[in-house]
Design a protein around this motif. Structure first.
Motif, short mmCIF file in Angstrom:
data_model
loop_
_atom_site.label_atom_id
_atom_site.label_comp_id
_atom_site.label_asym_id
_atom_site.label_seq_id
_atom_site.Cartn_x
_atom_site.Cartn_y
_atom_site.Cartn_z
N ALA A 105 0.98 -1.20 -0.10
CA ALA A 105 -0.04 0.06 -0.09
C ALA A 105 0.97 1.25 -0.04
O ALA A 105 1.86 1.48 0.92
CB ALA A 105 -1.12 0.15 1.31
N TYR A 106 0.55 1.94 -1.00
CA TYR A 106 1.37 3.30 -1.05
C TYR A 106 0.61 4.39 -0.68
O TYR A 106 -0.78 4.51 -0.85
CB TYR A 106 1.60 3.47 -2.46
CG TYR A 106 2.86 4.91 -2.68
CD1 TYR A 106 3.86 4.81 -1.96
CD2 TYR A 106 2.25 5.92 -3.21
CE1 TYR A 106 4.81 6.19 -2.09
CE2 TYR A 106 2.88 7.17 -3.17
CZ TYR A 106 4.27 7.01 -2.75
OH TYR A 106 4.94 8.33 -2.98
N ASN A 107 1.07 5.49 0.27
CA ASN A 107 0.38 6.46 0.70
C ASN A 107 -0.81 6.45 1.59
O ASN A 107 -1.67 7.26 1.77
CB ASN A 107 -0.33 7.21 -0.78
CG ASN A 107 -0.12 8.83 -0.44
OD1 ASN A 107 0.40 9.37 0.31
ND2 ASN A 107 -1.04 9.43 -1.42
N SER A 108 -0.42 5.31 2.36
CA SER A 108 -1.42 5.09 3.48
C SER A 108 -0.94 5.80 4.71
O SER A 108 -1.67 6.47 5.72
CB SER A 108 -1.81 3.74 3.99
OG SER A 108 -0.35 3.09 4.41
N ALA A 109 0.24 6.49 4.64
CA ALA A 109 0.72 7.22 6.01
C ALA A 109 0.28 8.74 5.65
O ALA A 109 -0.16 9.30 4.82
CB ALA A 109 2.32 7.08 5.99
N VAL A 110 0.60 9.68 6.73
CA VAL A 110 0.39 10.98 6.67
C VAL A 110 1.43 11.66 5.63
O VAL A 110 2.31 11.18 5.76
CB VAL A 110 0.21 11.70 7.99
CG1 VAL A 110 0.11 13.21 7.94
CG2 VAL A 110 -0.93 11.08 8.92
N GLY A 111 1.01 12.63 4.68
CA GLY A 111 1.72 13.06 3.90
C GLY A 111 2.05 12.25 2.56
O GLY A 111 1.54 11.37 2.57
N GLY A 112 2.78 13.06 1.75
CA GLY A 112 2.81 12.21 0.50
C GLY A 112 4.33 12.29 0.08
O GLY A 112 5.02 12.43 1.16
N LYS A 113 4.54 11.46 -1.18
CA LYS A 113 5.73 11.39 -1.35
C LYS A 113 6.21 12.36 -2.67
O LYS A 113 5.35 12.94 -3.18
CB LYS A 113 6.22 10.05 -1.91
CG LYS A 113 5.78 9.18 -0.79
CD LYS A 113 6.84 9.16 0.43
CE LYS A 113 6.64 7.97 1.43
NZ LYS A 113 7.67 8.24 2.61
N ASN A 114 7.34 12.34 -3.01
CA ASN A 114 7.78 13.41 -4.46
C ASN A 114 7.63 12.17 -5.37
O ASN A 114 8.25 10.95 -5.47
CB ASN A 114 9.16 13.70 -4.12
CG ASN A 114 9.39 14.53 -2.79
OD1 ASN A 114 8.44 15.56 -2.58
ND2 ASN A 114 10.37 14.76 -2.17
N PHE A 115 7.42 12.74 -6.68
CA PHE A 115 7.28 12.10 -7.99
C PHE A 115 8.27 12.86 -8.75
O PHE A 115 8.43 13.93 -8.89
CB PHE A 115 5.75 12.34 -8.39
CG PHE A 115 5.73 11.53 -9.84
CD1 PHE A 115 5.65 10.21 -9.99
CD2 PHE A 115 5.70 12.22 -11.19
CE1 PHE A 115 5.56 9.45 -11.02
CE2 PHE A 115 5.68 11.58 -12.18
CZ PHE A 115 5.28 10.22 -12.23
N ASP A 116 9.21 11.90 -9.36
CA ASP A 116 10.21 12.38 -10.14
C ASP A 116 9.86 12.37 -11.49
O ASP A 116 9.63 11.35 -12.22
CB ASP A 116 11.53 11.47 -10.14
CG ASP A 116 12.57 11.98 -11.02
OD1 ASP A 116 12.51 12.61 -12.05
OD2 ASP A 116 13.75 11.37 -11.01
N LEU A 117 9.50 13.50 -12.12
CA LEU A 117 9.15 13.58 -13.58
C LEU A 117 9.83 13.22 -14.48
O LEU A 117 9.45 12.53 -15.72
CB LEU A 117 8.69 14.99 -13.91
CG LEU A 117 7.55 15.72 -13.06
CD1 LEU A 117 7.37 17.09 -13.24
CD2 LEU A 117 6.22 15.11 -13.44
N VAL A 118 11.07 12.96 -14.42
CA VAL A 118 12.20 12.52 -15.65
C VAL A 118 12.28 11.07 -15.58
O VAL A 118 11.86 10.62 -16.47
CB VAL A 118 13.37 12.83 -15.18
CG1 VAL A 118 14.54 12.27 -16.23
CG2 VAL A 118 13.44 14.54 -15.30
#
Length: 176
Positions: free
Chosen positions: A61-74
């Motif tokens: 499960a991704y993103n079940s914690a408080v806050g988000g993560k960074n997405f690398d556009l490249v």
């Protein structure tokens, strides 16, 4: 309420900067529709509903914690996904589900690359953070969906349907 899309384009001419791009989805839309099949009892104090790994697997499960993560556009990948969770949650639009009524929970989550979801069960969570029920799950399969044989795909919609039947040993279960 939020859906993330991205695009990229290279080699844009400064003399003719017209560009045509194709947007790509980063995540998927999930819906859980819960029906209270009880004839005489409302469900009160609802905070959220969760899709939870039956076996406690915490690597899907991704993103079940408080806050988000960074997405690398490249690279087109999320960064810092080393600690995936064991559930994804969907907030309730109301704290009460009346008898013989339905409530739909919505969520948008990015999938983890190359990760198949384990067998899942539902947990209905009260406003105090405790669960109404955890259900049988696993081999009894009253409150579970089988493990996926392929990862969830970005840009897709996934729908789950469940019932709450007061008076049952395990009142929360999937219907399909």
């Amino acid at each position: 309420k939020d859906v993330m899309l991205y695009f990229s384009s290279e080699g844009i001419s400064t003399t003719n900067p017209l560009v045509s791009v194709t947007f790509k989805h980063i995540g998927s839309l999930f819906s859980i529709t819960l029906m209270n099949t009880s004839y005489g009892t409302d469900i009160n104090d609802i905070k959220e509903i969760r899709l939870v790994a039956v076996d406690g697997n915490d690597g899907w499960a991704y993103n079940s914690a408080v806050g988000g993560k960074n997405f690398d556009l490249v690279s087109g990948e999320f960064l810092n996904t080393e600690n995936p969770g064991s559930y994804i949650s969907f907030k309730a639009k109301s704290s009460t589900l009346a008898k013989r009524d339905t409530m739909t929970f919505w969520g948008w989550y990015p999938p983890l690359s190359n990760v198949n979801w384990p067998e899942l069960k539902l947990e209905l969570i009260k406003t105090d953070g405790t669960a109404f029920t955890t259900g049988k799950g696993a081999n009894n399969a009253v409150n579970s969906k089988p493990a996926r044989t392929a990862p969830t795909a970005p840009g897709k919609s996934y729908y789950f349907f469940a019932v709450w039947a007061t008076g049952q040993s395990y009142p929360l279960e999937f219907t399909n």
